[in-house]
Write a protein that holds these residues in place. Structure first.
Motif, PDB file in Angstrom:
ATOM      1  N   PRO A 334     -44.239  26.330  -3.255  1.00  0.00           N
ATOM      2  CA  PRO A 334     -44.623  25.787  -1.926  1.00  0.00           C
ATOM      3  C   PRO A 334     -45.131  24.382  -1.782  1.00  0.00           C
ATOM      4  CG  PRO A 334     -45.904  27.606  -2.498  1.00  0.00           C
ATOM      5  CD  PRO A 334     -44.875  27.332  -3.443  1.00  0.00           C
ATOM      6  N   PHE A 335     -45.042  23.842  -0.481  1.00  0.00           N
ATOM      7  CA  PHE A 335     -45.880  22.511  -0.428  1.00  0.00           C
ATOM      8  C   PHE A 335     -47.088  22.759   0.265  1.00  0.00           C
ATOM      9  CE2 PHE A 335     -41.549  21.815  -0.662  1.00  0.00           C
ATOM     10  CZ  PHE A 335     -41.359  20.621  -1.390  1.00  0.00           C
ATOM     11  N   PRO A 336     -48.375  22.348  -0.447  1.00  0.00           N
ATOM     12  CA  PRO A 336     -49.621  22.316   0.180  1.00  0.00           C
ATOM     13  C   PRO A 336     -49.716  21.417   1.233  1.00  0.00           C
ATOM     14  CG  PRO A 336     -49.740  21.583  -2.236  1.00  0.00           C
ATOM     15  CD  PRO A 336     -48.288  21.658  -1.884  1.00  0.00           C
ATOM     16  N   ILE A 337     -50.155  21.730   2.380  1.00  0.00           N
ATOM     17  CA  ILE A 337     -50.300  20.866   3.697  1.00  0.00           C
ATOM     18  C   ILE A 337     -51.117  21.291   4.445  1.00  0.00           C
ATOM     19  CG2 ILE A 337     -48.882  19.533   5.517  1.00  0.00           C
ATOM     20  CD1 ILE A 337     -46.346  19.697   3.888  1.00  0.00           C
ATOM     21  N   ASP A 338     -52.199  20.523   4.647  1.00  0.00           N
ATOM     22  CA  ASP A 338     -53.208  20.979   5.668  1.00  0.00           C
ATOM     23  C   ASP A 338     -53.665  22.462   5.542  1.00  0.00           C
ATOM     24  OD1 ASP A 338     -53.028  18.566   6.944  1.00  0.00           O
ATOM     25  OD2 ASP A 338     -51.993  19.210   8.633  1.00  0.00           O
ATOM     26  N   GLY A 339     -53.994  22.724   4.331  1.00  0.00           N
ATOM     27  CA  GLY A 339     -54.347  24.139   4.113  1.00  0.00           C
ATOM     28  C   GLY A 339     -53.390  25.382   4.297  1.00  0.00           C
ATOM     29  N   PHE A 340     -52.101  24.554   4.617  1.00  0.00           N
ATOM     30  CA  PHE A 340     -50.863  25.747   4.666  1.00  0.00           C
ATOM     31  C   PHE A 340     -49.960  25.756   3.323  1.00  0.00           C
ATOM     32  CE2 PHE A 340     -51.663  24.979   9.152  1.00  0.00           C
ATOM     33  CZ  PHE A 340     -51.740  26.119   9.771  1.00  0.00           C
ATOM     34  N   GLU A 341     -49.626  26.997   2.959  1.00  0.00           N
ATOM     35  CA  GLU A 341     -48.298  26.621   1.777  1.00  0.00           C
ATOM     36  C   GLU A 341     -47.071  26.858   2.584  1.00  0.00           C
ATOM     37  OE1 GLU A 341     -49.105  27.104  -1.790  1.00  0.00           O
ATOM     38  OE2 GLU A 341     -50.663  26.072  -1.073  1.00  0.00           O
ATOM     39  N   ILE A 342     -46.519  25.464   2.593  1.00  0.00           N
ATOM     40  CA  ILE A 342     -45.092  25.581   3.306  1.00  0.00           C
ATOM     41  C   ILE A 342     -44.170  25.609   2.302  1.00  0.00           C
ATOM     42  CG2 ILE A 342     -43.665  24.054   4.865  1.00  0.00           C
ATOM     43  CD1 ILE A 342     -46.223  23.024   6.061  1.00  0.00           C
ATOM     44  N   THR A 343     -43.113  26.667   2.771  1.00  0.00           N
ATOM     45  CA  THR A 343     -42.078  26.568   1.928  1.00  0.00           C
ATOM     46  C   THR A 343     -40.815  25.984   2.343  1.00  0.00           C
ATOM     47  OG1 THR A 343     -41.594  28.741   2.761  1.00  0.00           O
ATOM     48  CG2 THR A 343     -42.320  28.959   0.670  1.00  0.00           C
ATOM     49  N   GLY A 344     -40.142  25.233   1.351  1.00  0.00           N
ATOM     50  CA  GLY A 344     -38.957  24.412   1.731  1.00  0.00           C
ATOM     51  C   GLY A 344     -37.708  24.612   1.124  1.00  0.00           C
ATOM     52  N   ALA A 345     -36.289  24.175   1.461  1.00  0.00           N
ATOM     53  CA  ALA A 345     -35.468  24.564   0.748  1.00  0.00           C
ATOM     54  C   ALA A 345     -34.328  23.619   1.033  1.00  0.00           C
ATOM     55  CB  ALA A 345     -34.841  25.842   1.058  1.00  0.00           C
ATOM     56  N   ILE A 346     -33.336  23.317   0.399  1.00  0.00           N
ATOM     57  CA  ILE A 346     -32.369  22.272   0.631  1.00  0.00           C
ATOM     58  C   ILE A 346     -30.952  22.787   0.267  1.00  0.00           C
ATOM     59  CG2 ILE A 346     -33.500  20.085   0.504  1.00  0.00           C
ATOM     60  CD1 ILE A 346     -32.651  20.049  -2.677  1.00  0.00           C
ATOM     61  N   SER A 347     -30.078  22.202   1.082  1.00  0.00           N
ATOM     62  CA  SER A 347     -28.530  22.453   0.579  1.00  0.00           C
ATOM     63  C   SER A 347     -27.852  21.221   0.130  1.00  0.00           C
ATOM     64  CB  SER A 347     -28.053  22.753   1.689  1.00  0.00           C
ATOM     65  OG  SER A 347     -28.649  23.780   2.539  1.00  0.00           O
ATOM     66  N   LEU A 348     -27.114  21.110  -0.588  1.00  0.00           N
ATOM     67  CA  LEU A 348     -26.554  19.782  -1.410  1.00  0.00           C
ATOM     68  C   LEU A 348     -24.988  19.881  -1.315  1.00  0.00           C
ATOM     69  CD1 LEU A 348     -29.079  20.181  -4.054  1.00  0.00           C
ATOM     70  CD2 LEU A 348     -27.956  17.895  -3.852  1.00  0.00           C
ATOM     71  N   GLY A 349     -24.513  18.649  -1.217  1.00  0.00           N
ATOM     72  CA  GLY A 349     -23.302  18.304  -1.119  1.00  0.00           C
ATOM     73  C   GLY A 349     -22.757  17.340  -1.982  1.00  0.00           C
ATOM     74  N   ILE A 350     -21.862  17.314  -2.769  1.00  0.00           N
ATOM     75  CA  ILE A 350     -21.665  16.328  -3.926  1.00  0.00           C
ATOM     76  C   ILE A 350     -20.155  15.861  -3.926  1.00  0.00           C
ATOM     77  CG2 ILE A 350     -21.687  15.976  -6.383  1.00  0.00           C
ATOM     78  CD1 ILE A 350     -23.498  18.269  -6.904  1.00  0.00           C
ATOM     79  N   VAL A 351     -20.125  14.558  -3.988  1.00  0.00           N
ATOM     80  CA  VAL A 351     -18.637  13.972  -4.281  1.00  0.00           C
ATOM     81  C   VAL A 351     -18.518  13.074  -5.532  1.00  0.00           C
ATOM     82  CG1 VAL A 351     -17.789  13.888  -1.874  1.00  0.00           C
ATOM     83  CG2 VAL A 351     -19.152  12.039  -2.658  1.00  0.00           C
ATOM     84  N   LEU A 352     -17.533  13.197  -5.925  1.00  0.00           N
ATOM     85  CA  LEU A 352     -17.382  12.339  -7.223  1.00  0.00           C
ATOM     86  C   LEU A 352     -16.534  11.126  -6.973  1.00  0.00           C
ATOM     87  CD1 LEU A 352     -16.740  15.238  -9.568  1.00  0.00           C
ATOM     88  CD2 LEU A 352     -18.714  14.084  -9.344  1.00  0.00           C
ATOM     89  N   ALA A 353     -16.792   9.944  -7.385  1.00  0.00           N
ATOM     90  CA  ALA A 353     -15.656   8.915  -7.002  1.00  0.00           C
ATOM     91  C   ALA A 353     -15.341   8.394  -8.433  1.00  0.00           C
ATOM     92  CB  ALA A 353     -16.577   7.489  -6.735  1.00  0.00           C
ATOM     93  N   PRO A 354     -13.746   8.175  -8.753  1.00  0.00           N
ATOM     94  CA  PRO A 354     -12.941   7.912  -7.640  1.00  0.00           C
ATOM     95  C   PRO A 354     -12.391   9.356  -7.132  1.00  0.00           C
ATOM     96  CG  PRO A 354     -11.967   7.338  -9.639  1.00  0.00           C
ATOM     97  CD  PRO A 354     -13.452   7.773 -10.091  1.00  0.00           C
ATOM     98  N   ARG A 355     -12.476  10.624  -7.836  1.00  0.00           N
ATOM     99  CA  ARG A 355     -11.724  11.605  -7.486  1.00  0.00           C
ATOM    100  C   ARG A 355     -11.771  12.156  -6.048  1.00  0.00           C
ATOM    101  NH1 ARG A 355     -13.920  17.638  -8.741  1.00  0.00           N
ATOM    102  NH2 ARG A 355     -14.579  17.348  -6.892  1.00  0.00           N
ATOM    103  N   ASP A 356     -12.979  11.978  -5.404  1.00  0.00           N
ATOM    104  CA  ASP A 356     -12.893  12.409  -3.791  1.00  0.00           C
ATOM    105  C   ASP A 356     -12.939  11.295  -2.952  1.00  0.00           C
ATOM    106  OD1 ASP A 356     -13.296  14.891  -4.814  1.00  0.00           O
ATOM    107  OD2 ASP A 356     -15.346  14.683  -5.097  1.00  0.00           O
TER     108      ASP A 356
END
Ligand SMILES: Nc1nc2c(ncn2[C@@H]2O[C@@H]3COP(=O)(O)O[C@H]4[C@@H](O)[C@H](n5cnc6c(=O)[nH]c(N)nc65)O[C@@H]4COP(=O)(O)O[C@H]3[C@H]2O)c(=O)[nH]1
Length: 653
Positions: A334-356
């Motif tokens: 988690p990210f410690p911010i202002d005394g809170f433990e904030i959990t975060g997450a991401i989603s990811l897209g990937i392209v390859l050049a020149p294939r895509d």
């Protein structure tokens, strides 16, 4: 001392004015200054080298009668061919796009070449002046003076290169003039000295001014290309980097990948903890992401909660996946911010050049599509672009196009699903659910077209249509029956919905308290600023508001206290599992208890079996809704049902 001297000379020969007292810069900026210096020198080089070659030939002709003619010829041949070689090389490198960074080694080579050429010209007065005719001596003097001026001009932004070039010529001239001992020659030597020092002073002044200008320009460009919050490159810089990568792809087939990252639920963090905490979260995210990349690669922040990375020189798609996995793993703690433990997450897209794709338009479109799929699959998902994605994006666009005409083509209709009061055993109202009868695709469920309507903004039009149609239907039903209408978060953007509701209620002549708006938990913490204003507006109009899908979103207990909801709807996932999973049963029981304590109604959604109904009866749930009580039905079916049974005593099957 040795290290100091070594570092001083390294700075000096790298053309850095810090060696002459200018404030030092970091290596990235120093490399950028060198790039500007070298580019300027290369700009003049071809002309100056051509002049060098011509001058060398002129000298050979002038010394044709001299005793040193053979040496002069060899010298002229060597100098003119070297000058032509360097001139052509400089012209070729000018054709390549100007680099943003030049290494110290390149500058060392430039200084070395300046010294070599300067030395070649420094030899001239020493070797040829004494035996030359007075005409040839005049030619030598003019050539040396011209070379001094030309060299100082060409290297006017790099004092050390100017010194390396002019120094040997001054020295050669001084040796030549001093060797003779003639007073006039001594006077000339003094003149040369004065001339030289004025020239060098000019070089230094110009070089310092040039450096100051480049630094100021660099700073200005940095602010244009840098995100002020995270100090990461911004969208402008990212687009430039993408174009650079595409250029390299076309020139040298250097493959690359583009990774697009989106923070999940960032808006919720912003709304829940406040904007300063949201900013701090972004800063910490930026630092963690940057730590995952290779040294020369920079994550860019290209939108509020969107980051992107270009991975150049990609040898295998697995390398892009490895970095993507590192990004996902960076959110494990988690990210410690202002005394809170904030959990975060991401989603990811990937392209390859020149294939895509081989254009920025295609690559950005495809990476967006890959990210869309990743987000739909849940937090922490990484998706490479697949050709099928493009098809589904095209499908979505086609569906959106058809949806734009669905209202006027009369393809939309409402179905109504009953609520049953368990204690009284009678129907208290219906939830209006939207359906789309597509001319070729058949019946399309709302879970498919509502998100498209939300993304495209069509939801406003659809939402208004639903309200009008629901109110019109309500006017045909008995006064003790209510109707519940679903509201999307996006509809909270548009304050005019309140006006539509007033008009629809007026036109149908029904009491506002018979119309209930169902909103989901996530809407309460949505990004739409006008949400609280619209919610309060609804309540002021006398409508009731139910909290839908309770338990599936962010904890909204605070909102339950703050906003006067008339009902909570327990999400069907809890009802489905409550007889088999004790934790679900505990949640159902405590939500019912909570609603009773808050003195608001509670509805259990998705009741499908008699056992579930019995359990809910025992736990004192107020109302139930589900296939057991009744599936969504058409308006005419409902009217027939109500006409047939005025007490609405529709009992569970
Ligand atoms: N498995 C099972 N399902 C049951 C049962 N009882 C009801 N359902 C289904 O559960 C959904 C309940 O609606 P929701 O949670 O508001 O979820 C709704 C709502 O969020 C959205 N939606 C529907 N109509 C509208 C609308 O007019 N406007 C907006 N903004 N959203 C709508 O689409 C979602 C799905 O709607 P539907 O496909 O009609 O699906 C409905 C309903 O048919 C049951 O016993 N078992």
């Amino acid at each position: 001392m040795r290290t100091y001297l070594r570092s001083y000379f390294a700075t000096l020969f790298a053309g850095d004015l810090a060696a002459f007292g200018a404030p030092p810069t970091d290596e990235a900026l120093a490399g950028h200054i060198r790039a500007e210096q070298v580019s300027l020198v290369l700009g003049y080089s071809f002309g100056i080298m051509l002049a060098n070659a011509c001058n060398a030939l002129v000298l050979a002709v002038a010394l044709w009668q001299s005793a040193d003619w053979a040496f002069a010829l060899v010298w002229a041949a060597a100098v003119s061919s070297a000058a032509l070689f360097f001139g052509l090389q400089a012209r070729a490198s000018r054709r390549i796009a100007k680099p943003q960074f030049v290494s110290r080694r390149t500058m060392y080579r430039l200084v070395r070449n300046a010294l070599a050429l300067g030395t070649a010209w420094g030899v001239v007065p020493v070797a040829f002046f004494a035996n030359a005719s007075s005409g040839a001596q005049l030619v030598i003097t003019c050539l040396c003076a011209g070379m001094l001026a030309g060299g100082a001009f060409a290297f006017s932004t790099i004092p050390i290169a100017a010194i390396a070039f002019t120094g040997p010529i001054f020295l050669g001239t001084a040796i030549c003039l001093g060797r003779d001992g003639d007073f006039i020659y001594l006077l000339m030597a003094v003149l040369v000295l004065v001339y030289g020092s004025v020239l060098l002073r000019g070089v230094f002044l110009n070089a310092f001014e040039f450096r100051r200008r480049i630094i100021a320009q660099h700073e200005a460009e940095r602010t244009v290309r840098q995100d002020p919050l995270t100090h990461l490159p911004n969208r402008v810089a990212f687009n430039e980097a993408l174009n650079g990568a595409l250029n390299r792809l076309s020139r040298s087939s250097e493959e690359f990948a583009v990774l697009l990252l989106d923070l999940d639920r960032f808006k919720e963090i912003n709304d829940r903890y406040g904007h300063p905490a949201g900013d701090e979260f972004l800063v910490q995210v930026a630092a963690r992401l940057q730590r995952c990349t290779r040294a020369a690669e920079h994550v860019a922040r290209i939108g509020g909660d969107e980051f992107a990375l270009i991975m150049s020189n990609l040898t295998r798609p697995e390398d892009a996946l490895a970095i993507a996995e590192r990004f996902v793993a960076a959110f494990a703690d988690p990210f410690p911010i202002d005394g809170f433990e904030i959990t975060g997450a991401i989603s990811l897209g990937i392209v390859l050049a020149p294939r895509d794709g081989t254009t920025s338009h295609d690559l950005l479109k495809h990476v967006d599509i890959a990210l869309y799929r990743a987000k739909k699959s849940g937090s922490g998902t990484i998706c490479f672009f697949e050709t099928g994605d493009d098809q589904s994006a095209r499908d979505r666009r086609a569906l959106q196009h058809d949806l734009e005409h669905a209202i006027e083509a009369d393809q939309l209709f409402l179905v109504y699903q009953p609520f049953l009061d368990i204690r009284k055993g009678r129907v208290t109202g219906f939830e209006a659910l939207l359906r789309w009868q597509h001319p070729t695709r058949g019946l399309i469920p709302p879970t498919v077209f509502i998100p498209i309507a939300e993304e495209s903004g069509l939801i406003h039009q659809l939402g208004e249509w639903v309200i009008r149609r629901a109110c019109a239907m309500l006017s045909r039903w008995p006064d003790d029956i209510r109707i519940a209408v679903n509201f999307s978060a996006v509809q909270f953007q548009n304050v005019s919905i309140l006006q539509t509701i007033v008009e629809a209620l007026d036109a149908a002549n029904v009491a506002p308290n018979r119309l209930e708006i169902e909103i989901t938990e996530s809407m309460l913490i949505s990004k739409y600023g006008s949400a609280p204003a619209i919610l309060n507006g609804l309540l002021e109009l006398g409508l009731t508001v139910a909290l839908d899908d309770f338990g599936t979103g962010f904890s909204s207990l605070t909102y339950l206290r703050k906003l006067p909801f008339s009902r909570i709807k327990i999400d069907q996932s809890f009802i489905r599992d409550m007889l088999t999973q004790p934790d679900c049963a505990a949640i159902v029981k405590s939500v019912i208890g909570l609603a009773q304590d808050l003195q608001i109604g509670v509805v259990a959604e998705g009741v499908e079996t008699a056992d579930q109904l019995e359990y809910l009866r025992q736990t004192s749930c107020d109302e139930v809704q589900g296939y057991l009580i009744g599936r969504p039905m058409s308006g005419s079916e409902i009217s027939a049902l109500l006409d047939h049974d005025p007490q609405h005593s529709v009992h569970a099957a």
